[in-house]
Design a protein around this motif. Structure first.
Motif, PDB file in Angstrom:
ATOM      1  N   PRO A 167     -21.788   8.107 -18.867  1.00  0.00           N
ATOM      2  CA  PRO A 167     -22.444   7.883 -20.143  1.00  0.00           C
ATOM      3  C   PRO A 167     -23.681   9.051 -20.404  1.00  0.00           C
ATOM      4  O   PRO A 167     -23.656   9.365 -21.499  1.00  0.00           O
ATOM      5  N   LEU A 168     -24.265   9.451 -19.360  1.00  0.00           N
ATOM      6  CA  LEU A 168     -25.070  10.737 -19.660  1.00  0.00           C
ATOM      7  C   LEU A 168     -24.434  11.680 -20.158  1.00  0.00           C
ATOM      8  O   LEU A 168     -24.775  12.136 -21.125  1.00  0.00           O
ATOM      9  N   VAL A 169     -23.649  12.102 -19.581  1.00  0.00           N
ATOM     10  CA  VAL A 169     -22.821  13.475 -20.095  1.00  0.00           C
ATOM     11  C   VAL A 169     -22.362  13.091 -21.382  1.00  0.00           C
ATOM     12  O   VAL A 169     -22.475  13.903 -22.298  1.00  0.00           O
ATOM     13  N   PHE A 170     -21.746  11.999 -21.767  1.00  0.00           N
ATOM     14  CA  PHE A 170     -21.255  11.771 -23.245  1.00  0.00           C
ATOM     15  C   PHE A 170     -22.673  11.556 -24.014  1.00  0.00           C
ATOM     16  O   PHE A 170     -22.361  12.138 -25.206  1.00  0.00           O
ATOM     17  N   GLY A 171     -23.646  11.054 -23.605  1.00  0.00           N
ATOM     18  CA  GLY A 171     -24.760  11.098 -24.481  1.00  0.00           C
ATOM     19  C   GLY A 171     -25.123  12.470 -24.597  1.00  0.00           C
ATOM     20  O   GLY A 171     -25.759  12.978 -25.795  1.00  0.00           O
ATOM     21  N   MET A 172     -25.091  13.477 -23.787  1.00  0.00           N
ATOM     22  CA  MET A 172     -25.535  14.835 -24.026  1.00  0.00           C
ATOM     23  C   MET A 172     -24.537  15.567 -25.143  1.00  0.00           C
ATOM     24  O   MET A 172     -25.214  16.425 -25.731  1.00  0.00           O
TER      25      MET A 172
ATOM     26  N   HIS B 122     -14.044  22.973 -16.486  1.00  0.00           N
ATOM     27  CA  HIS B 122     -13.147  24.347 -16.199  1.00  0.00           C
ATOM     28  C   HIS B 122     -11.852  23.874 -15.120  1.00  0.00           C
ATOM     29  O   HIS B 122     -10.814  24.426 -15.469  1.00  0.00           O
ATOM     30  N   ARG B 123     -12.344  23.014 -14.152  1.00  0.00           N
ATOM     31  CA  ARG B 123     -11.032  22.541 -13.275  1.00  0.00           C
ATOM     32  C   ARG B 123      -9.984  22.051 -14.184  1.00  0.00           C
ATOM     33  O   ARG B 123      -8.840  22.163 -14.024  1.00  0.00           O
TER      34      ARG B 123
ATOM     35  N   LEU C 157     -25.850  20.204 -14.264  1.00  0.00           N
ATOM     36  CA  LEU C 157     -25.181  21.006 -15.030  1.00  0.00           C
ATOM     37  C   LEU C 157     -23.983  21.836 -14.645  1.00  0.00           C
ATOM     38  O   LEU C 157     -22.747  22.022 -15.091  1.00  0.00           O
ATOM     39  N   SER C 158     -24.238  22.654 -13.304  1.00  0.00           N
ATOM     40  CA  SER C 158     -23.021  23.544 -12.777  1.00  0.00           C
ATOM     41  C   SER C 158     -21.852  22.500 -12.543  1.00  0.00           C
ATOM     42  O   SER C 158     -20.974  22.979 -12.642  1.00  0.00           O
ATOM     43  N   GLY C 159     -22.425  21.411 -11.918  1.00  0.00           N
ATOM     44  CA  GLY C 159     -21.185  20.379 -11.662  1.00  0.00           C
ATOM     45  C   GLY C 159     -20.093  19.796 -12.889  1.00  0.00           C
ATOM     46  O   GLY C 159     -19.087  19.785 -12.735  1.00  0.00           O
ATOM     47  N   VAL C 160     -20.952  19.690 -13.940  1.00  0.00           N
ATOM     48  CA  VAL C 160     -20.186  19.414 -15.308  1.00  0.00           C
ATOM     49  C   VAL C 160     -19.435  20.479 -15.581  1.00  0.00           C
ATOM     50  O   VAL C 160     -18.376  20.286 -15.996  1.00  0.00           O
TER      51      VAL C 160
END
Length: 255
Positions: free
Chosen positions: A194-199, A83-84, A75-78
């Motif tokens: 895909p995982l981040v989009f699913g989240m 933000h970058r 999560l921290s990486g996402v």
């Protein structure tokens, strides 16, 4: 009036040149910022849950501790990638194209990013200690800094929704908004899109989802929607113990 006419809906009632979001040809479509609310909802849900996840791990359960620790790092990486992308694409355009009243709020947002980076570094340090020694004190220290991070993040996202997103719709084009999303996606770990989009899909408005995916090839849309939904369900089952975790809500009182 010709194409150089002004739009009188500018910040603080000032005239905004139409050229502020146009290219060399016809006026370009403005950014549709609704997908940012979708991303923010995901961040609210996931970051608010972290302190309780840490406190819920038994000291002797190394396997569970690894699952939660990996989730925090992910999560921290996402968040860092998100933000970058804003730092690269959004703040400079608003400062360059907007009125003088925009600079103070952008400076506040940049200050939030700096504070969030500081807290993320503290999370990383506390997380390393917790991975190594799962004492009650280490868990409490990690949960505390995660709560502080969530508080600043909630404040940041609320202000961004209130002040920045309306400005982005005036001063940023749809193509530039998509480029920012592309930079954010490129910063994710390989294979995790895909995982981040699913989240983000979990609580998203179907209309916003359709609009977000509309410019992508059909096979990519299918991959993100179908695999993303499956990936998140499995991931959430492992992290939260259910494929349907609690939805986003205001932060409750500190424990």
């Amino acid at each position: 009036m010709d194409d150089e006419a002004v739009d009188m809906s500018g910040e603080a009632g000032q005239a905004v040149p139409r050229s502020s979001i146009r290219g060399s040809g016809a006026r370009e479509a403005p950014a549709d910022t609704r997908d940012m609310y979708m991303v923010h909802t995901m961040f609210r849900r996931e970051f608010a849950a972290l302190p309780a996840l840490v406190r819920g791990v038994a000291a002797e359960d190394a396997e569970r501790r690894a699952v939660v620790a990996d989730h925090i790092s992910f999560l921290s990486g996402v968040l860092e990638a998100h933000h970058r992308a804003e730092d690269i694409h959004l703040w400079p355009k608003l400062l360059d194209r907007g009125t003088d009243e925009i600079a103070p709020v952008v400076q506040v947002m940049e200050g939030h990013h700096e504070r969030i980076e500081e807290l993320a570094a503290q999370v990383a340090a506390a997380l390393a200690g917790w991975r190594e020694r799962a004492t009650t004190e280490q868990a409490a220290a990690l949960a505390h800094v995660l709560r502080r991070l969530a508080e600043v993040l909630y404040e940041h996202m609320a202000l961004e929704e209130q002040r920045i997103l309306p400005l982005a719709e005036k001063y940023v084009t749809a193509a530039e908004w998509r480029a920012m999303a592309g930079t954010s996606g490129a910063g994710l770990p390989p294979g995790k899109m895909p995982l981040v989009f699913g989240m983000t899909l979990y609580e998203a408005d179907p209309e916003v989802i359709e609009n977000t995916l509309s410019s992508l090839p059909s096979e990519v849309r299918t991959l993100l929607q179908e695999q993303g939904t499956r990936d998140f369900a499995m991931y959430s089952e492992r992290v939260h113990g259910t494929s349907t975790p609690c939805r986003s809500a205001p932060l409750g009182p500190r424990n």
